[in-house]
Scaffold this motif. Structure first.
Motif, PDB file in Angstrom:
ATOM      1  N   SER A 256       0.631  -1.105  -0.015  1.00 39.05           N
ATOM      2  CA  SER A 256      -0.041  -0.121   0.007  1.00 39.05           C
ATOM      3  C   SER A 256       0.813   1.307   0.029  1.00 39.05           C
ATOM      4  N   SER A 257       2.213   1.174   0.877  1.00 36.30           N
ATOM      5  CA  SER A 257       2.907   2.247   0.824  1.00 36.30           C
ATOM      6  C   SER A 257       3.366   2.625  -0.619  1.00 36.30           C
ATOM      7  N   TRP A 258       3.791   1.626  -1.237  1.00 33.00           N
ATOM      8  CA  TRP A 258       4.555   1.865  -2.589  1.00 33.00           C
ATOM      9  C   TRP A 258       3.531   2.363  -3.549  1.00 33.00           C
ATOM     10  N   LEU A 259       2.280   1.505  -3.436  1.00 36.77           N
ATOM     11  CA  LEU A 259       1.108   2.268  -4.494  1.00 36.77           C
ATOM     12  C   LEU A 259       0.616   3.763  -4.047  1.00 36.77           C
ATOM     13  N   SER A 260       1.114   4.275  -2.988  1.00 36.75           N
ATOM     14  CA  SER A 260       0.876   5.601  -2.396  1.00 36.75           C
ATOM     15  C   SER A 260       1.732   6.684  -2.552  1.00 36.75           C
ATOM     16  N   GLY A 261       2.839   6.171  -3.231  1.00 31.57           N
ATOM     17  CA  GLY A 261       3.863   7.362  -3.476  1.00 31.57           C
ATOM     18  C   GLY A 261       4.884   6.993  -2.361  1.00 31.57           C
ATOM     19  N   GLY A 262       4.889   6.056  -1.729  1.00 28.44           N
ATOM     20  CA  GLY A 262       6.095   5.831  -0.843  1.00 28.44           C
ATOM     21  C   GLY A 262       5.960   6.480   0.636  1.00 28.44           C
ATOM     22  N   VAL A 263       4.551   6.857   0.910  1.00 29.22           N
ATOM     23  CA  VAL A 263       4.325   7.423   2.214  1.00 29.22           C
ATOM     24  C   VAL A 263       3.955   6.416   3.188  1.00 29.22           C
ATOM     25  N   SER A 264       4.579   6.447   4.357  1.00 32.08           N
ATOM     26  CA  SER A 264       4.216   5.257   5.139  1.00 32.08           C
ATOM     27  C   SER A 264       2.842   5.139   5.607  1.00 32.08           C
ATOM     28  N   ARG A 265       2.297   4.112   5.931  1.00 32.81           N
ATOM     29  CA  ARG A 265       1.120   3.988   6.495  1.00 32.81           C
ATOM     30  C   ARG A 265       1.036   3.732   7.993  1.00 32.81           C
ATOM     31  N   VAL A 266      -0.058   4.404   8.844  1.00 32.47           N
ATOM     32  CA  VAL A 266       0.188   4.261  10.137  1.00 32.47           C
ATOM     33  C   VAL A 266       0.461   2.946  10.736  1.00 32.47           C
ATOM     34  N   GLY A 267      -0.390   1.671   9.915  1.00 29.02           N
ATOM     35  CA  GLY A 267      -0.368   0.611  10.693  1.00 29.02           C
ATOM     36  C   GLY A 267       1.001  -0.080  10.307  1.00 29.02           C
ATOM     37  N   GLY A 268       1.699   0.497   9.527  1.00 33.24           N
ATOM     38  CA  GLY A 268       3.065  -0.361   9.216  1.00 33.24           C
ATOM     39  C   GLY A 268       4.360   0.589   9.864  1.00 33.24           C
ATOM     40  N   SER A 269       3.986   1.574  10.696  1.00 29.96           N
ATOM     41  CA  SER A 269       4.981   2.373  11.321  1.00 29.96           C
ATOM     42  C   SER A 269       5.456   1.920  12.483  1.00 29.96           C
ATOM     43  N   ASP A 270       6.593   2.075  13.180  1.00 26.03           N
ATOM     44  CA  ASP A 270       6.987   1.870  14.574  1.00 26.03           C
ATOM     45  C   ASP A 270       6.846   3.277  15.352  1.00 26.03           C
ATOM     46  N   LEU A 271       5.648   3.072  16.020  1.00 26.96           N
ATOM     47  CA  LEU A 271       5.440   4.197  16.844  1.00 26.96           C
ATOM     48  C   LEU A 271       5.649   4.054  18.466  1.00 26.96           C
ATOM     49  N   ARG A 272       6.358   3.047  18.739  1.00 26.71           N
ATOM     50  CA  ARG A 272       6.667   2.614  20.006  1.00 26.71           C
ATOM     51  C   ARG A 272       7.293   3.962  20.596  1.00 26.71           C
ATOM     52  N   PRO A 273       8.376   4.396  20.089  1.00 29.73           N
ATOM     53  CA  PRO A 273       9.076   5.210  20.761  1.00 29.73           C
ATOM     54  C   PRO A 273       8.318   6.705  21.146  1.00 29.73           C
ATOM     55  N   TYR A 274       7.040   6.860  20.448  1.00 29.66           N
ATOM     56  CA  TYR A 274       6.361   7.832  20.699  1.00 29.66           C
ATOM     57  C   TYR A 274       4.998   7.522  21.485  1.00 29.66           C
ATOM     58  N   ALA A 275       5.058   6.377  21.906  1.00 27.89           N
ATOM     59  CA  ALA A 275       3.951   6.007  22.850  1.00 27.89           C
ATOM     60  C   ALA A 275       3.671   6.908  23.851  1.00 27.89           C
ATOM     61  N   PRO A 276       4.492   7.426  24.828  1.00 34.05           N
ATOM     62  CA  PRO A 276       4.172   8.320  25.760  1.00 34.05           C
ATOM     63  C   PRO A 276       3.504   9.680  25.441  1.00 34.05           C
ATOM     64  N   LEU A 277       3.978  10.357  24.409  1.00 33.73           N
ATOM     65  CA  LEU A 277       3.532  11.312  23.501  1.00 33.73           C
ATOM     66  C   LEU A 277       1.918  11.024  22.974  1.00 33.73           C
ATOM     67  N   LEU A 278       1.889  10.113  22.197  1.00 38.41           N
ATOM     68  CA  LEU A 278       0.476   9.617  21.801  1.00 38.41           C
ATOM     69  C   LEU A 278      -0.285   9.441  22.967  1.00 38.41           C
ATOM     70  N   ASP A 279      -0.053   8.714  23.882  1.00 31.04           N
ATOM     71  CA  ASP A 279      -0.837   8.484  25.081  1.00 31.04           C
ATOM     72  C   ASP A 279      -1.472   9.874  25.774  1.00 31.04           C
ATOM     73  N   GLN A 280      -0.680  10.924  25.581  1.00 33.13           N
ATOM     74  CA  GLN A 280      -1.128  12.212  26.009  1.00 33.13           C
ATOM     75  C   GLN A 280      -2.280  12.768  25.179  1.00 33.13           C
ATOM     76  N   LEU A 281      -2.439  12.427  23.969  1.00 36.55           N
ATOM     77  CA  LEU A 281      -3.303  12.680  22.986  1.00 36.55           C
ATOM     78  C   LEU A 281      -4.550  11.724  22.934  1.00 36.55           C
ATOM     79  N   GLY A 282      -4.417  10.929  23.815  1.00 38.47           N
ATOM     80  CA  GLY A 282      -5.531   9.735  23.872  1.00 38.47           C
ATOM     81  C   GLY A 282      -5.117   8.602  22.794  1.00 38.47           C
ATOM     82  N   VAL A 283      -4.122   8.284  22.572  1.00 43.61           N
ATOM     83  CA  VAL A 283      -3.833   7.110  21.664  1.00 43.61           C
ATOM     84  C   VAL A 283      -2.910   6.322  22.237  1.00 43.61           C
TER      85      VAL A 283
END
Length: 429
Positions: free
Chosen positions: A304-331
């Motif tokens: 999907s990323s390749w078909l979409s011009g190389g932009v990463s998909r939310v579900g295929g990204s490593d978001l763990r390092p930003y979990a504390p910040l995302l948690d502040q936003l309710g994620v």
């Protein structure tokens, strides 16, 4: 909070320097993408050999099996074949049906798997089978369905499937999730016009777009029922984009997302990372709690990323390092990369991994993820030792202190809004 306008791709490009991992690395080479595309077609080729007319109800309800009764809303075109009910083409209205699915005894099946009928009529002791289909003719009948199928907490779960699903695929998969998770929330399926063919990705994408308003209406119908107090939305893959768009639309129509919508679970969401930033911001300040299941080994999202011009998909990204910040936003973020799954593409762990589906069952009934309760990620952390042969990597990794101050501020600005005020010659977007 003030913020500045962000050109397309800012998150995908600008945050890469801070280690945010949203860059274009996933879609590195077209050659690899072609190999993934071939793998997709090989994995799905077996689906073409399935028995297709599986929605014709059994003449006699089977004994000794489990039953899932779901409300099914669809924007698909009706089929004249009673064994299919609806095609992959786009309809001109929202159709509602109540569908009962029989599931074999647990001794004859594996958790996380759909035992697809090998012939018609199916053997309900070993295979999934439909036992009843009834049209829901009016909103009054829909409210009657909510009342009849409510649990003690008046909870409902709305499931939105992803790319490459027929009507029957969606019905059986949701029945499996409901049964295997053990949730007693009233199950509602929203199935949009997917062709159920791997080479129709763009058609499916436009069909999801076509169905946004219909899903908005379904969400609002559920929250307007006096027999519904708590709504959880579970969306998979491309359905995650549709769910996020519908919630954005609901927020714009109603001035905010209704408080009855408590939780949103996006499993392997096929959403452009920049688009999700806009969707999330435009939902407004009063958002439900989000849980995002990601995997860096998701080959379908690589394609999907390749078909979409190389932009990463939310579900295929490593978001763990930003979990504390995302948690502040309710994620909350759960990385399922190391979870064992039957899917060779690594795209369906939310449904076919016994560990994940059981865990989600304790949360999918719409129970709050706030107010001192353990989050889904925390729950995985506490139960990981009990996973049979699985090593769960969870979103509790990096403390905020090790993330650069610049990255923290950019992320906060990107996912916030100042109400359209002009600051330093720029209007927040």
């Amino acid at each position: 909070m003030t913020t500045s306008i962000s050109p397309p791709g800012r998150i995908a490009q600008g945050l890469t320097g801070f280690g945010f991992g949203f860059g274009k690395a996933i879609a590195a080479h077209a050659g690899r993408a072609v190999l993934v595309f071939v793998a997709l077609s090989l994995v799905t080729s077996g689906c073409a050999n399935r028995v297709q007319d599986v929605l014709q109800p059994l003449a006699v309800a089977p004994a000794g099996t489990s039953r899932v009764t779901m409300l099914v809303a669809t924007t698909r075109k009706p089929s004249e074949d009673p064994g299919k009910l609806f095609s992959g083409d786009r309809g001109t209205a929202i159709s509602l049906n109540s569908v009962d699915v029989s599931i074999p005894p647990d001794r004859n099946r594996k958790i996380g798997e759909v035992q697809w009928p090998s012939h018609m009529p199916p053997n309900p002791q070993k295979e999934f089978a439909v036992t009843q289909v009834a049209k829901v003719q009016s909103e009054g009948q829909a409210f009657d369905w909510y009342r009849k199928n409510r649990n003690t907490k008046h909870q409902v779960i709305i499931f939105v499937h992803g790319f490459n699903n027929t009507y029957a695929d969606a019905v059986f998969r949701f029945a499996q999730i409901v049964h295997d998770s053990g949730t007693d929330a009233a199950p509602i399926l929203f199935t949009w016009p997917s062709r159920g063919r791997v080479f129709d990705y763009l058609y499916d994408k436009e069909s999801a777009n076509y169905s946004r308003r219909a899903l908005e209406d379904l969400i609002l119908q559920a929250v307007n029922s006096p027999d519904v107090s708590d709504v959880t939305i579970l969306a998979h893959s491309m359905g995650g984009w549709l769910a996020a768009e519908a919630l954005r639309g609901v927020a714009m129509r109603e001035k905010s997302i209704p408080t009855k919508v408590k939780n949103v679970v996006l499993a392997s969401p096929d959403i452009d990372i920049d688009v999700f930033r806009r969707q999330f911001t435009e939902m407004g300040a009063k958002r439900p709690h989000f849980v995002i299941l990601t995997s860096t080994r998701d080959k379908a999202l690589e394609m999907s990323s390749w078909l979409s011009g190389g932009v990463s998909r939310v579900g295929g990204s490593d978001l763990r390092p930003y979990a504390p910040l995302l948690d502040q936003l309710g994620v909350s973020v759960i990385d399922t990369s190391a979870i064992a799954t039957n899917d060779p593409l690594g795209h369906n762990a939310f449904a076919d991994s016994p560990e994940i589906v059981r865990l989600l069952g304790r949360r999918l009934a719409g129970q709050s993820l706030e107010g001192g309760e353990a989050s889904v990620a925390d729950q995985i952390g506490m139960t990981a030792a009990n996973f049979a042969g699985s090593a769960a990597r969870v979103a509790v990794a990096a403390p905020v202190a090790v993330i650069s101050p610049e990255a923290r501020e950019i992320l906060k600005r990107e996912l916030s809004s100042n109400g359209g005020k002009m600051v330093d010659g720029q209007i927040a977007y």
